[in-house]
Design a protein around this motif. Sequence first.
Motif, PDB file in Angstrom:
ATOM      1  N   ARG A 224     -15.146 -10.214  23.300  1.00  0.00           N
ATOM      2  CA  ARG A 224     -15.596  -9.955  24.660  1.00  0.00           C
ATOM      3  C   ARG A 224     -16.949 -10.626  24.885  1.00  0.00           C
ATOM      4  O   ARG A 224     -17.654 -10.958  23.947  1.00  0.00           O
ATOM      5  N   HIS A 298     -10.329  -4.019  25.873  1.00  0.00           N
ATOM      6  CA  HIS A 298     -10.604  -4.952  24.780  1.00  0.00           C
ATOM      7  C   HIS A 298      -9.538  -4.894  23.696  1.00  0.00           C
ATOM      8  O   HIS A 298      -9.246  -5.876  23.043  1.00  0.00           O
ATOM      9  N   GLU A 423     -12.428 -11.073  30.370  1.00  0.00           N
ATOM     10  CA  GLU A 423     -13.450 -11.859  29.686  1.00  0.00           C
ATOM     11  C   GLU A 423     -13.244 -13.344  29.948  1.00  0.00           C
ATOM     12  O   GLU A 423     -12.130 -13.825  30.031  1.00  0.00           O
ATOM     13  N   THR A 445     -14.552  -6.424  33.879  1.00  0.00           N
ATOM     14  CA  THR A 445     -14.363  -6.716  32.466  1.00  0.00           C
ATOM     15  C   THR A 445     -14.173  -5.432  31.677  1.00  0.00           C
ATOM     16  O   THR A 445     -14.460  -4.332  32.156  1.00  0.00           O
ATOM     17  N   GLY A 446     -13.708  -5.602  30.434  1.00  0.00           N
ATOM     18  CA  GLY A 446     -13.559  -4.450  29.548  1.00  0.00           C
ATOM     19  C   GLY A 446     -12.684  -3.383  30.161  1.00  0.00           C
ATOM     20  O   GLY A 446     -11.592  -3.643  30.652  1.00  0.00           O
TER      21      GLY A 446
END
Length: 781
Positions: A224, A298, A423, A445-446
Amino acid sequence: MERCCCGLITPEKQAVPLQSVDVQVDVKDHVATVVSTLLYKNKEEKPIEAVFVFPMPSEAAVCHFSAKVGETLIVAEVKEKKQAHEEYDDALSSGQQAFLLQESNQSPDIFSMSVGSLPPGESASIRLEYVTELDVQADEALRFCLPAVLNPRYQPAGTESSSVKVTSVPSSLVPYDLTFSARVESPRSVSNIESSCTMDPVEYLNQDQTKASVKLAAGHKFDRDVELLIYYKDSHQPSAVVEAGQASAKPGSLMGDPALMLSLYPEFPKDILSSVSSSGEFVFLLDRSGSMGCSMGHRGESGSRIASARDTLLLLLKSLPMGCYFNIYSFGSTFEQIFPESVEYSQKTMEEALKKVEKMEANLGGTEILAPLKRIYSQGCIPNQPRQLFVFTDGEVENTKEVINLVKSNAGSHRCFSFGIGEGASSALIKGLAKEGGGHAQFITGNDRMQPKVIQSLRFAMQPAVVDISVKWDLPKGVSASVLSPPLTSIFQGQRSLLYAQLTGQSKEGAEGCVTVKYSLAGRPTENKLNFSLKPAEDTGLTVHRLAARSLIRSLEQEGARGQKDAVKKKIIDLSIQSGVSSSFTAFIAVNKTSGEAIQGPLLRRDVPLPRMPVFQTSYRRLMPPDRACASKSSRSSLQKRALNTCDDVEMNEDESSDDDLGFDLPPSPKVQRDPLLQVVSLQKASGCWELEPALAQALSKTSQDLESKLPAMAKKEVWATILALVWLHGLKADAKDEWELLVMKAVMWLRSQNAQGLTECVEAANALLGCTVQKDALGL
């Protein structure tokens, strides 16, 4: 099946000369200075050239590049790119060491670093420095992102390029270490620092907590980007920083005069903020390339990107106002659209769209965004329905500048809101679309939820457009300001607007200036003033000057794309060399001119591998054809760049498949139990009401008998069902208010239009049935 080799070697079993990367970040209020130190060592028996292609924040001003070999420090200079390449080649051919850093011609968020003629056993420590502004998030956090992942750039069909392969490897096999630390300082207290990565606990460096530091925990897996969210105790306020000019620079030049950075946070009248426009053409453009099948999280612990996008479209469609128009496009190697042209929003058109959205999968191949954008712009705008374009993509395109220029050329007819998913999403593409389209950019993200960020942008889109923006300066006699930033084209409540200016002339000690931003909002003249001291701040170095130079360079690059290319190019080169800030026409070059022997034969080239993101969720991995599953065959995610003399871009070979075009059909996203919130939302009608039906009872965890038996005597069934849904949302889903606030406003408007009887009895009965204590006033009734 051959497995990918571990250690300091590439999948082709070549030595990797990059050993470690150390990053130190110094944040002062909302500006970060980033220093990266890269350690190279040649463990082979022959001289090598190491080439490293890597991502950078698109808004970064790269301002220092140097190399230390033994006890010798070589500081790079900024030179015109062709001249820098010639000096680099000449140095290598004569046996000297040379170091080259350059920005891609096609996208400002890709750089390449070449470390040339590194003798056997020799080490070189490379130092790279840049400054960047930090974005303000919906919750007022400041976001810093160190891009650690560079996804392959999709090469649109029919375009040609000659490429040199740069390998990528699975994130778990990246053969170099990363250490990362950040120091935060502000006039306001630092309340918290959060990260998408595992960090050591925040350490406060003074009693009033205005200084803090944080470090990345050992064992970072390169799966990431390294993201920091910095929270200050007080909300953001307008500010101004004046920075003294460089003593050695010529007075009257950008670097010789003082530079000013203004941070503006406009405040809109509350009555305008609380109103929702009932007009507008809302066009949604959704990426359905193969990589949208990746997990949002992730480690595959959350649903896929395409599933989250489907849920987001559900919320968006339920939140649209009656009377507007809409359409949904989706794209990959080809594109599709739900309606031939935008249609009026109604129960019928909403249901038709939702049925097709439910069937959308990540199965359209590559990432060719230009064609659907051209189709959208070819459709005439609807009178009195301002066009709002929402773009969702996780992909990377090689023709970033072409895409952004297309949006810019149509900026007068719409606003563009962009969303980078996952990512490695291109910051140049996502921010460029929003900047040139007068909209707002968001990154998801994530384990971020997509929905609250998207609904925030929908709120922005439903606010009246700010027009007739002007900036007026009130400065002491003899002092003038030259604005270096592009003109302000969009202003949103709660979002920072930055202005850079060069101050010319002398002012007395203690002198002050004033800047006034005037604009028209919903036909109402509005202005925001900021008074500031002209006294230069201490300890800023040349940060403001470099950010100002970067802003001016980017503006000139856009101007050059529209004409007068040669004249604009010369301006950019002169400004880049004067300020020491890189551009697409210049490069940093450093040559170690100590004695060296001419190299016999070609240098061995070693490409430093980057981490690549896994393409599928865990459940998908088993479905990959055996020849695609082998990690050693990294072709589908390999990175490429052109030959050194053009430094152009990371791209895919024709015989390779990218993450976005896998060469076989993706399985559909696994059907998962829908979130209770989305179950309730999905039952809302386009008008804003709910109906008393078994599906609503099930979503509220009740029976139909429960709902029917508690119906107040004077209430209509639709009114009762709508009150039930509102009480449930306010009482049990208050933490998701950012997601349902707009559709609830629509429901309240519907209730008011009904002149409904027995609302108080309905609220009391709903509270008793659902176990809530929501007050009637809290519902907006």
